[in-house]
Design an enzyme around this catalytic site. Structure first.
Site, PDB file in Angstrom:
ATOM      1  CB  SER A  19      -1.100   0.089   1.296  1.00  0.00           C
ATOM      2  OG  SER A  19      -2.175   1.019   0.999  1.00  0.00           O
TER       3      SER A  19
ATOM      4  CG  ASP B  39      -6.465  -3.548  -3.082  1.00  0.00           C
ATOM      5  OD1 ASP B  39      -7.273  -2.691  -2.546  1.00  0.00           O
ATOM      6  OD2 ASP B  39      -5.564  -3.461  -2.940  1.00  0.00           O
TER       7      ASP B  39
ATOM      8  CG  HIS C 223      -5.792  -2.618   0.622  1.00  0.00           C
ATOM      9  ND1 HIS C 223      -5.018  -2.425  -0.480  1.00  0.00           N
ATOM     10  CD2 HIS C 223      -5.262  -1.727   1.745  1.00  0.00           C
ATOM     11  CE1 HIS C 223      -4.007  -1.251  -0.232  1.00  0.00           C
ATOM     12  NE2 HIS C 223      -4.094  -1.000   1.023  1.00  0.00           N
TER      13      HIS C 223
END
Length: 306
Positions: free
Chosen positions: A105, A252, A280
């Site tokens: 991320s 995601d 995620h």
């Protein structure tokens, strides 16, 4: 405060907690976590798998998370470049000239920055569930929150389910430890997606551990400010020479799979590995091992060819 089997290093005036595990003669892998997340978010089985594959592993708590210092952001604002500088400070503290950098991320954004601006320190790059360095997410978020259709030329905004969760969380609040752990666990459930099994017990354990380690449970919110677009991020990713692996999930809700596809297309020679069902986060049985094996294979390939 005890160093918890790690050590404290300095990045300018900021003190960071860091830890190195494994044989120091093995290829070094620096793990860089995402927004508001300390190193406890790296699953132990992922770290153990990398060690078993012949890597040494370096982990650290970002500024404003875990055992690392908190920052008065209004007085001393920082950016992705400063967080990349923290990575270099950690490597310097352990005498590591260059490393395989692995970022999730926001961590993937930081690792891209390093690969562009400090290529001498990056042996290989693995970007997990992230977006291209020069992509400004704010316009897409604003349109989505306003109920407007996405810009046809832009990467997809976060999924509606995730945005609804953020709105509900902002309304409910809750400041006790139990409230914060419950809220974090539910956030991980939404981030996880709806395809793979969700390990709620592990998400709750890690959320509680993260809360208990943080010097200030609110300071990690500064990462959202630090992640705003700056000129040093508006770069041509074709400048990245480090061998690159992009790992992205099909589910995601923050960065739809198109973000990973775009990133892999922008970096010369980048390999893309799409993980079916991954959202995620890594809170699904077997998923940390899957990602670790992809990272370890990439490291081995780079070391063999390099």
């Amino acid at each position: 405060m005890a160093a918890e089997n790690g050590t404290f290093v300095h990045s300018g005036p900021v003190r960071l907690w860091a830890r190195r595990v494994g044989d120091v003669e093995h290829p070094p892998v620096l793990l860089v976590m995402g927004t508001s997340a300390s190193s406890v978010l790296w699953p132990p089985e992922l770290v153990d798998r990398l060690l078993a594959a012949g890597c040494q592993v370096v982990l650290f708590d970002h500024r404003d998370t875990g055992l690392s210092d908190t920052v008065d952001f209004e007085r001393d604002p920082y950016t992705v470049a400063d967080m990349a500088g923290d990575c270099l400070a950690v490597l310097d503290a352990f005498g590591i000239a260059s490393a395989h950098v692995v970022g999730m991320s926001l961590g993937g954004t930081i690792c891209q920055w390093l690969a562009v601006h400090r290529p001498d320190r990056v042996r290989g790059l693995t970007a997990v569930m992230t977006s291209p360095l020069g992509e400004d997410p704010e316009p897409a978020w604003r349109r989505a929150l306003a109920g407007q259709d996405p810009d046809p030329g832009a990467l997809p905004p976060p999924a509606p389910r995730f945005l609804r969760h953020l709105a509900a969380r902002a309304e409910t609040g809750g400041e006790t430890r139990a409230d914060r752990v419950e809220s974090a666990t539910e956030t991980w459930r939404v981030l996880h997606g709806e395809v793979l099994p969700f390990d709620e017990a592990e998400a709750r354990r890690v959320s509680a551990l993260g809360y208990d380690r943080d010097r200030d449970p609110n300071s990690g919110d500064n990462h959202a400010l630090a992640g705003r677009m700056t000129e040093d991020r508006r770069v041509d990713l074709s400048r990245i020479a480090a061998p690159t692996l992009v790992v992205h999930g099909t589910e995601d809700p923050v960065h739809a799979v198109e973000h990973g596809l775009r990133l892999a297309a922008l970096i010369p020679g980048a390999r893309l590995r799409v993980v079916p069902g991954m959202g995620h986060g890594l809170f699904s049985p077997g998923l940390p091992t899957t990602v670790a094996d992809l990272v370890a294979g990439h490291v081995a390939d780079v070391e063999r060819l390099g």
